[in-house]
Motif scaffolding. Sequence first.
Motif, short mmCIF file in Angstrom:
data_model
loop_
_atom_site.label_atom_id
_atom_site.label_comp_id
_atom_site.label_asym_id
_atom_site.label_seq_id
_atom_site.Cartn_x
_atom_site.Cartn_y
_atom_site.Cartn_z
N LEU A 142 0.82 -1.18 0.04
CA LEU A 142 0.13 0.04 -0.01
C LEU A 142 0.90 1.22 0.15
CD1 LEU A 142 -2.65 -0.96 2.45
CD2 LEU A 142 -3.30 -0.93 0.03
N THR A 143 2.13 1.27 0.51
CA THR A 143 2.93 2.28 0.93
C THR A 143 3.63 2.61 -0.58
OG1 THR A 143 3.45 1.82 2.99
CG2 THR A 143 4.94 3.46 2.07
N ASP B 98 0.79 4.01 -3.00
CA ASP B 98 0.78 5.66 -2.70
C ASP B 98 1.93 6.33 -3.06
OD1 ASP B 98 -0.70 7.84 -1.12
OD2 ASP B 98 1.38 7.74 0.03
N ARG B 99 3.14 5.84 -3.08
CA ARG B 99 4.25 6.33 -3.60
C ARG B 99 4.23 6.79 -5.04
NH1 ARG B 99 7.77 10.16 -2.00
NH2 ARG B 99 9.58 10.27 -3.13
N THR C 115 1.64 7.39 -6.71
CA THR C 115 0.50 8.11 -6.95
C THR C 115 -0.53 7.43 -7.43
OG1 THR C 115 0.93 8.80 -9.00
CG2 THR C 115 2.12 10.05 -7.46
N PRO D 230 -3.95 6.11 -6.36
CA PRO D 230 -5.03 6.17 -5.32
C PRO D 230 -5.31 4.75 -4.59
CG PRO D 230 -5.78 7.04 -7.25
CD PRO D 230 -4.48 6.34 -7.70
N ILE D 231 -5.09 4.68 -3.39
CA ILE D 231 -5.29 3.39 -2.51
C ILE D 231 -6.72 3.51 -2.00
CG2 ILE D 231 -2.87 3.35 -1.97
CD1 ILE D 231 -3.24 4.48 0.74
#
Length: 287
Positions: A94-95, A98-99, A101, A103-104
């Motif tokens: 998940l990280t 997010d990195r 970009t 959308p989680i």
Amino acid sequence: MFNNAPWAPLVATGITIVLILVIAFLLRNLAHRLITRVVNRAASGGSITSRFRKGAPPDGIDVLLHERRKQRAETMGSVLKYIASIVILGTAVLTVLDRLTIPIAPVLTSVGILGVAIGFGAQELVKDFIAGLFMLLEDQYGVGDVIDAGAAVGTVEAVTLRVTRLRDADGRVWYVRNGTITRVGNESQGWSRAYVDVPVSYDADVVTVKVLLEHVAEEMWADPELRESKMVEPPQVYGVEQLSNSALVFRVTVKTLPAAQADVARELRLRVKAAMDAAGVAMVAIA
């Protein structure tokens, strides 16, 4: 100079992702080592009987308790390692998203909806896993135990979080889902008890018969092979247990190691029969 390069953000993102994954795997390995250390400590802890015996060498029950504790600790350790891997690696994924970009929030929403759908469709599976987890935590039974699981009676050959595999006296293999087991009768946990009823005629002398049985009990306890591998305490002669229409029934009981009661009872019957024949005391059938 590198900050103005068009590929600089990609390199920085790549380095960050690599660091995230490296940290995740390091944390995973650290968690696994910690769980392994806790499992080894739990598996090698002193048993209750050894603590009460204060320095006495471990007996059969101590060895069996140690093996059961080791098996339960290893099973729970594998479950904890699996959960730790999912949590740590899932968080890392998940990280990384997010990195990048990505959308989680939609991903989490989709996972949540999928989890609810799977939960409704796999309620029995979840029930089996929860029941199996508590069964392992509470040490209700283990491999090698003889249990009555309601649906089947037999020796446990394998235990997982979902099913328990039993083999009955006829050699038939039963696969019982843990969620369907509402009660368990364990014949192999801690210790067992063998008992033999000895019927003699009303003409027999009660004191003589009791002395004969006590002599048999002393001989069995003096046998090092039986005492070290099957029996826990000396056999007890309870005297007249029952009065029937045709016989006086004496009862002899022996506290044995788990699942050894049948072997001890057979040996006790053979010795009682030999002692009665030698003393000329007739044994009769119970009417």
